[in-house]
Design a protein around this motif. Structure first.
Motif, PDB file in Angstrom:
ATOM      1  N   SER A  41      -8.288  12.206  62.766  1.00 18.30           N
ATOM      2  CA  SER A  41      -7.750  10.884  63.082  1.00 18.30           C
ATOM      3  C   SER A  41      -6.257  10.972  62.804  1.00 18.30           C
ATOM      4  CB  SER A  41      -8.428   9.827  62.203  1.00 18.30           C
ATOM      5  OG  SER A  41      -7.770   8.589  62.277  1.00 18.30           O
ATOM      6  N   SER A  42      -5.457  11.103  63.877  1.00 16.02           N
ATOM      7  CA  SER A  42      -4.088  11.585  63.708  1.00 16.02           C
ATOM      8  C   SER A  42      -3.043  10.636  64.279  1.00 16.02           C
ATOM      9  CB  SER A  42      -3.948  12.957  64.389  1.00 16.02           C
ATOM     10  OG  SER A  42      -2.658  13.483  64.226  1.00 16.02           O
ATOM     11  N   TYR A  43      -2.100  10.243  63.435  1.00 14.56           N
ATOM     12  CA  TYR A  43      -0.879   9.590  63.914  1.00 14.56           C
ATOM     13  C   TYR A  43       0.346  10.323  63.374  1.00 14.56           C
ATOM     14  CZ  TYR A  43      -1.632   7.201  59.409  1.00 14.56           C
ATOM     15  OH  TYR A  43      -1.890   6.921  58.081  1.00 14.56           O
ATOM     16  N   ALA A  44       0.123  11.431  62.706  1.00 15.66           N
ATOM     17  CA  ALA A  44       1.228  12.254  62.206  1.00 15.66           C
ATOM     18  C   ALA A  44       0.883  13.735  62.363  1.00 15.66           C
ATOM     19  CB  ALA A  44       1.543  11.901  60.758  1.00 15.66           C
ATOM     20  N   VAL A  45       0.120  14.296  61.408  1.00 21.42           N
ATOM     21  CA  VAL A  45      -0.082  15.750  61.409  1.00 21.42           C
ATOM     22  C   VAL A  45      -1.544  16.169  61.374  1.00 21.42           C
ATOM     23  CG1 VAL A  45       2.153  16.151  60.302  1.00 21.42           C
ATOM     24  CG2 VAL A  45       0.108  15.846  58.876  1.00 21.42           C
ATOM     25  N   ALA A  46      -2.484  15.241  61.304  1.00 25.58           N
ATOM     26  CA  ALA A  46      -3.888  15.598  61.098  1.00 25.58           C
ATOM     27  C   ALA A  46      -4.436  16.503  62.200  1.00 25.58           C
ATOM     28  CB  ALA A  46      -4.753  14.342  60.979  1.00 25.58           C
ATOM     29  N   LYS A  47      -3.966  16.332  63.433  1.00 24.86           N
ATOM     30  CA  LYS A  47      -4.469  17.164  64.522  1.00 24.86           C
ATOM     31  C   LYS A  47      -4.085  18.631  64.355  1.00 24.86           C
ATOM     32  CE  LYS A  47      -0.498  16.926  67.582  1.00 24.86           C
ATOM     33  NZ  LYS A  47       0.032  18.132  66.940  1.00 24.86           N
ATOM     34  N   GLY A  48      -3.162  18.927  63.433  1.00 23.84           N
ATOM     35  CA  GLY A  48      -2.684  20.290  63.241  1.00 23.84           C
ATOM     36  C   GLY A  48      -3.531  21.134  62.312  1.00 23.84           C
ATOM     37  N   VAL A  49      -4.699  20.631  61.865  1.00 23.68           N
ATOM     38  CA  VAL A  49      -5.572  21.450  61.021  1.00 23.68           C
ATOM     39  C   VAL A  49      -6.008  22.692  61.797  1.00 23.68           C
ATOM     40  CG1 VAL A  49      -6.423  19.598  59.561  1.00 23.68           C
ATOM     41  CG2 VAL A  49      -7.588  20.093  61.720  1.00 23.68           C
ATOM     42  N   ILE A  50      -6.229  23.753  61.074  1.00 25.33           N
ATOM     43  CA  ILE A  50      -6.593  25.023  61.699  1.00 25.33           C
ATOM     44  C   ILE A  50      -8.113  25.128  61.792  1.00 25.33           C
ATOM     45  CG2 ILE A  50      -6.510  27.532  61.469  1.00 25.33           C
ATOM     46  CD1 ILE A  50      -3.808  27.175  60.046  1.00 25.33           C
ATOM     47  N   THR A  51      -8.613  25.349  62.992  1.00 27.17           N
ATOM     48  CA  THR A  51     -10.046  25.535  63.214  1.00 27.17           C
ATOM     49  C   THR A  51     -10.268  26.828  63.981  1.00 27.17           C
ATOM     50  OG1 THR A  51      -9.943  24.193  65.233  1.00 27.17           O
ATOM     51  CG2 THR A  51     -10.565  23.064  63.196  1.00 27.17           C
ATOM     52  N   GLY A  52     -11.492  27.329  63.908  1.00 23.79           N
ATOM     53  CA  GLY A  52     -11.826  28.587  64.564  1.00 23.79           C
ATOM     54  C   GLY A  52     -12.500  28.374  65.914  1.00 23.79           C
ATOM     55  N   PRO A  53     -12.738  29.457  66.645  1.00 23.31           N
ATOM     56  CA  PRO A  53     -13.334  29.357  67.982  1.00 23.31           C
ATOM     57  C   PRO A  53     -14.777  28.883  67.976  1.00 23.31           C
ATOM     58  CG  PRO A  53     -13.149  31.656  67.316  1.00 23.31           C
ATOM     59  CD  PRO A  53     -12.410  30.864  66.289  1.00 23.31           C
ATOM     60  N   ASN A  54     -15.453  28.947  66.836  1.00 20.03           N
ATOM     61  CA  ASN A  54     -16.843  28.503  66.761  1.00 20.03           C
ATOM     62  C   ASN A  54     -16.985  27.089  66.199  1.00 20.03           C
ATOM     63  OD1 ASN A  54     -17.888  30.925  67.766  1.00 20.03           O
ATOM     64  ND2 ASN A  54     -17.773  31.870  65.740  1.00 20.03           N
ATOM     65  N   GLN A  55     -15.863  26.370  66.119  1.00 20.44           N
ATOM     66  CA  GLN A  55     -15.877  24.996  65.621  1.00 20.44           C
ATOM     67  C   GLN A  55     -15.355  24.064  66.708  1.00 20.44           C
ATOM     68  OE1 GLN A  55     -13.291  26.351  62.231  1.00 20.44           O
ATOM     69  NE2 GLN A  55     -14.566  24.922  61.055  1.00 20.44           N
ATOM     70  N   LEU A  56     -16.008  22.934  66.889  1.00 25.34           N
ATOM     71  CA  LEU A  56     -15.525  21.927  67.832  1.00 25.34           C
ATOM     72  C   LEU A  56     -14.579  20.983  67.091  1.00 25.34           C
ATOM     73  CD1 LEU A  56     -15.616  20.498  70.603  1.00 25.34           C
ATOM     74  CD2 LEU A  56     -17.538  19.144  69.731  1.00 25.34           C
ATOM     75  N   HIS A  57     -13.359  20.869  67.608  1.00 25.84           N
ATOM     76  CA  HIS A  57     -12.358  19.978  67.021  1.00 25.84           C
ATOM     77  C   HIS A  57     -12.038  18.879  68.031  1.00 25.84           C
ATOM     78  CE1 HIS A  57      -7.958  19.381  65.400  1.00 25.84           C
ATOM     79  NE2 HIS A  57      -8.705  18.297  65.292  1.00 25.84           N
ATOM     80  N   VAL A  58     -12.411  17.646  67.709  1.00 27.72           N
ATOM     81  CA  VAL A  58     -12.093  16.478  68.520  1.00 27.72           C
ATOM     82  C   VAL A  58     -11.033  15.671  67.773  1.00 27.72           C
ATOM     83  CG1 VAL A  58     -12.959  14.321  69.493  1.00 27.72           C
ATOM     84  CG2 VAL A  58     -14.385  16.376  69.551  1.00 27.72           C
ATOM     85  N   SER A  59      -9.910  15.415  68.438  1.00 29.76           N
ATOM     86  CA  SER A  59      -8.809  14.697  67.783  1.00 29.76           C
ATOM     87  C   SER A  59      -8.634  13.318  68.406  1.00 29.76           C
ATOM     88  CB  SER A  59      -7.503  15.483  67.901  1.00 29.76           C
ATOM     89  OG  SER A  59      -6.462  14.842  67.182  1.00 29.76           O
ATOM     90  N   TYR A  60      -8.774  12.286  67.581  1.00 29.19           N
ATOM     91  CA  TYR A  60      -8.488  10.919  68.002  1.00 29.19           C
ATOM     92  C   TYR A  60      -7.022  10.650  67.666  1.00 29.19           C
ATOM     93  CZ  TYR A  60      -9.193   5.929  68.873  1.00 29.19           C
ATOM     94  OH  TYR A  60      -9.119   4.656  69.394  1.00 29.19           O
ATOM     95  N   VAL A  61      -6.177  10.595  68.688  1.00 35.25           N
ATOM     96  CA  VAL A  61      -4.737  10.490  68.483  1.00 35.25           C
ATOM     97  C   VAL A  61      -4.310   9.028  68.616  1.00 35.25           C
ATOM     98  CG1 VAL A  61      -2.470  11.255  69.280  1.00 35.25           C
ATOM     99  CG2 VAL A  61      -4.413  12.841  69.351  1.00 35.25           C
ATOM    100  N   HIS A  62      -3.900   8.454  67.502  1.00 29.60           N
ATOM    101  CA  HIS A  62      -3.397   7.077  67.522  1.00 29.60           C
ATOM    102  C   HIS A  62      -2.046   7.026  68.222  1.00 29.60           C
ATOM    103  CE1 HIS A  62      -6.520   5.883  64.603  1.00 29.60           C
ATOM    104  NE2 HIS A  62      -6.291   7.064  64.072  1.00 29.60           N
ATOM    105  N   SER A  63      -1.268   8.088  68.065  1.00 31.41           N
ATOM    106  CA  SER A  63       0.009   8.228  68.753  1.00 31.41           C
ATOM    107  C   SER A  63       0.611   9.567  68.365  1.00 31.41           C
ATOM    108  CB  SER A  63       0.979   7.109  68.350  1.00 31.41           C
ATOM    109  OG  SER A  63       2.255   7.332  68.933  1.00 31.41           O
ATOM    110  N   PRO A  64       1.295  10.254  69.284  1.00 36.57           N
ATOM    111  CA  PRO A  64       2.160  11.338  68.817  1.00 36.57           C
ATOM    112  C   PRO A  64       3.148  10.782  67.791  1.00 36.57           C
ATOM    113  CG  PRO A  64       1.954  11.400  71.202  1.00 36.57           C
ATOM    114  CD  PRO A  64       1.320  10.113  70.748  1.00 36.57           C
ATOM    115  N   MET A  65       3.529  11.598  66.853  1.00 32.46           N
ATOM    116  CA  MET A  65       4.334  11.151  65.718  1.00 32.46           C
ATOM    117  C   MET A  65       5.540  10.321  66.183  1.00 32.46           C
ATOM    118  SD  MET A  65       5.856  13.515  62.632  1.00 32.46           S
ATOM    119  CE  MET A  65       4.512  14.672  62.857  1.00 32.46           C
ATOM    120  N   ARG A  66       5.499   9.026  65.938  1.00 29.30           N
ATOM    121  CA  ARG A  66       6.474   8.108  66.519  1.00 29.30           C
ATOM    122  C   ARG A  66       7.908   8.457  66.128  1.00 29.30           C
ATOM    123  NH1 ARG A  66       2.379   5.002  64.358  1.00 29.30           N
ATOM    124  NH2 ARG A  66       1.041   3.916  65.846  1.00 29.30           N
ATOM    125  N   TYR A  67       8.129   8.708  64.828  1.00 24.17           N
ATOM    126  CA  TYR A  67       9.499   8.910  64.386  1.00 24.17           C
ATOM    127  C   TYR A  67      10.059  10.269  64.758  1.00 24.17           C
ATOM    128  CZ  TYR A  67       6.336   9.753  60.402  1.00 24.17           C
ATOM    129  OH  TYR A  67       5.264  10.103  59.609  1.00 24.17           O
TER     130      TYR A  67
END
Length: 412
Positions: A93-119
């Protein structure tokens, strides 16, 4: 299936935390990760965080709750230190950096983006002006830092296997900044819980944190020019004293109010006035759920949550968050106030319920997981650019459909 939910940080309850609460309703056994957690036990209960939050080294930094933006240079490093290798599904759940977590090819990563980092992006200049970083060495350092943040932000945008956006407005921003398509799932809104409809009073209502970008000053100036119309301003913030000093006698300030009191003010307001350009604007939907028509800036998320069509009219728009435009819209509303149905406003708000959010989220995750697990059984990984190759390849083999937000070809 082990699930990890990654949130940027936890120190207050806002719209992003409402999303987090509903995600945890869908996955109650999920582990929560955040850069830092400064919530009270009561607020943790409201969100539904049952287990100890996994936090980063920023948790131990001084003044982290009040000065967390000062640690922006360390946030990319901190979010990358979380070890998520033991989880099958990662939802950020990302409005700053949360989408940048590192995941592997055998993991599904779904990112709910509230906004690209506004500032770091389209609101960079507004934040630099508000912070006093317009000239000198501090300005140069701040601009250099934001430049590096933008580079990291774009690079990590390839990490999630699928992206969700909280509005079409944000989906366009994601496309422009990251070059990726995102499926829109509107955030959950807590709808009216008042036991009965309250009689409409004689006031208009504006409510938000009293900070410059909310444009409460423009609303107050508009009502200063209409001394026969009453405005109540609910909320508190660093601008409070200055705004009180400039307000006319027809403008009153309620200060910080409880959720129940805010809902009562909405339910009895002639209309809710909203001048900020928001990504979605949960409070706009909350006002409609209480029956209040909305007079809003015709940009951003309000264009998707307020209807100005003759068949389903729940509000009106003004073209600029300037006092003259707001006052003109208020006068136009007064002339047509009899045309608005508070029942129509309440019914329109139902489109944004928490139940709808949970259903759409779990359907989206399950659709992606089916293709992903089929790909994993075949021993295949993701493409280098992080696009949803796994789902696309599975569909060509099994005849399924491609969900929006992963494969750009499916968007036409």
């Amino acid at each position: 299936m082990r699930v990890a939910v990654v949130h940027d940080w936890l120190y207050t309850l806002g719209g992003a935390e409402q999303v987090l609460r509903e995600v945890l309703q869908c996955y109650p056994d999920a582990e929560v990760f955040a850069l830092f957690d400064a919530l009270s036990p009561e607020d943790r209960d409201k969100i539904g965080i049952k287990k100890k939050t996994h936090t980063s080294f920023l948790q131990r930094m001084p003044f982290i709750k009040t000065k967390h933006r000062s640690y922006l240079p360390l946030m990319p490093i901190a979010i990358e230190q979380f070890d998520l290798s033991g989880y099958d599904l990662v939802i950020s759940s990302s409005y700053a950096v949360a989408k940048g977590v590192i995941t592997g090819p055998n993991q599904l990563h779904v990112s709910y983006v509230h906004s690209p980092m506004r500032y770091a992006w389209d609101l960079q200049h507004a934040y630099l002006n508000e912070g006093g970083y317009t000239a000198g060495i501090k300005s140069a350092l701040a601009r250099a830092l934001l430049h590096r943040i933008r580079i990291w932000d774009v690079r990590t945008a390839h990490g999630p296997d699928a992206m969700l956006a909280n509005s079409n407005f944000i989906a366009k921003r994601i496309k422009k900044v990251y070059g990726r398509d995102a499926k829109v799932i509107y955030p959950p809104v807590t709808l009216s819980s008042l036991p009965k409809n309250l009689p409409v009073g004689d006031h208009f209502l504006a409510a938000s944190r009293l900070v410059p970008y909310k444009k409460i000053e423009a609303v107050i100036q508009a009502f200063n020019a209409m001394p026969d119309q009453k405005l109540i301003v609910a909320g508190d913030g660093p601008e409070a004293e200055r705004l009180k000093a400039m307000a006319g006698p027809n403008v009153s300030f309620a200060g910080f109010v409880s959720d129940v009191r805010l809902r009562e003010l909405m339910a009895t307001a002639r209309a809710f006035v909203f001048a900020a350009e928001e990504d979605f604007g949960i409070i706009v939907v909350e006002a409609q759920s209480e029956g209040a028509p909305v007079l809003a800036l015709g940009r951003g998320g309000a264009r998707e949550t307020v209807s100005a069509s003759p068949e389903l009219r729940t509000g009106m728009f003004f073209d600029a968050n300037e006092p003259e435009a707001i006052a003109e819209c208020v006068r136009a509303f007064i002339a047509r106030e009899h045309e608005f149905s508070r029942d129509v406003c309440r019914a329109h708000a139902q489109k944004f319920s928490a139940e709808r959010f949970r259903t759409e989220l779990m359907t989206f995750v399950n659709d992606n997981m089916k293709g992903f697990t089929g790909e994993r059984r075949r021993g295949r990984g993701s493409t280098p650019d992080g696009s949803n190759f796994k789902r696309r390849w599975s569909d060509t083999q099994e005849g399924g459909s491609v969900p929006e937000g992963g494969d750009r070809r499916a968007r036409g």
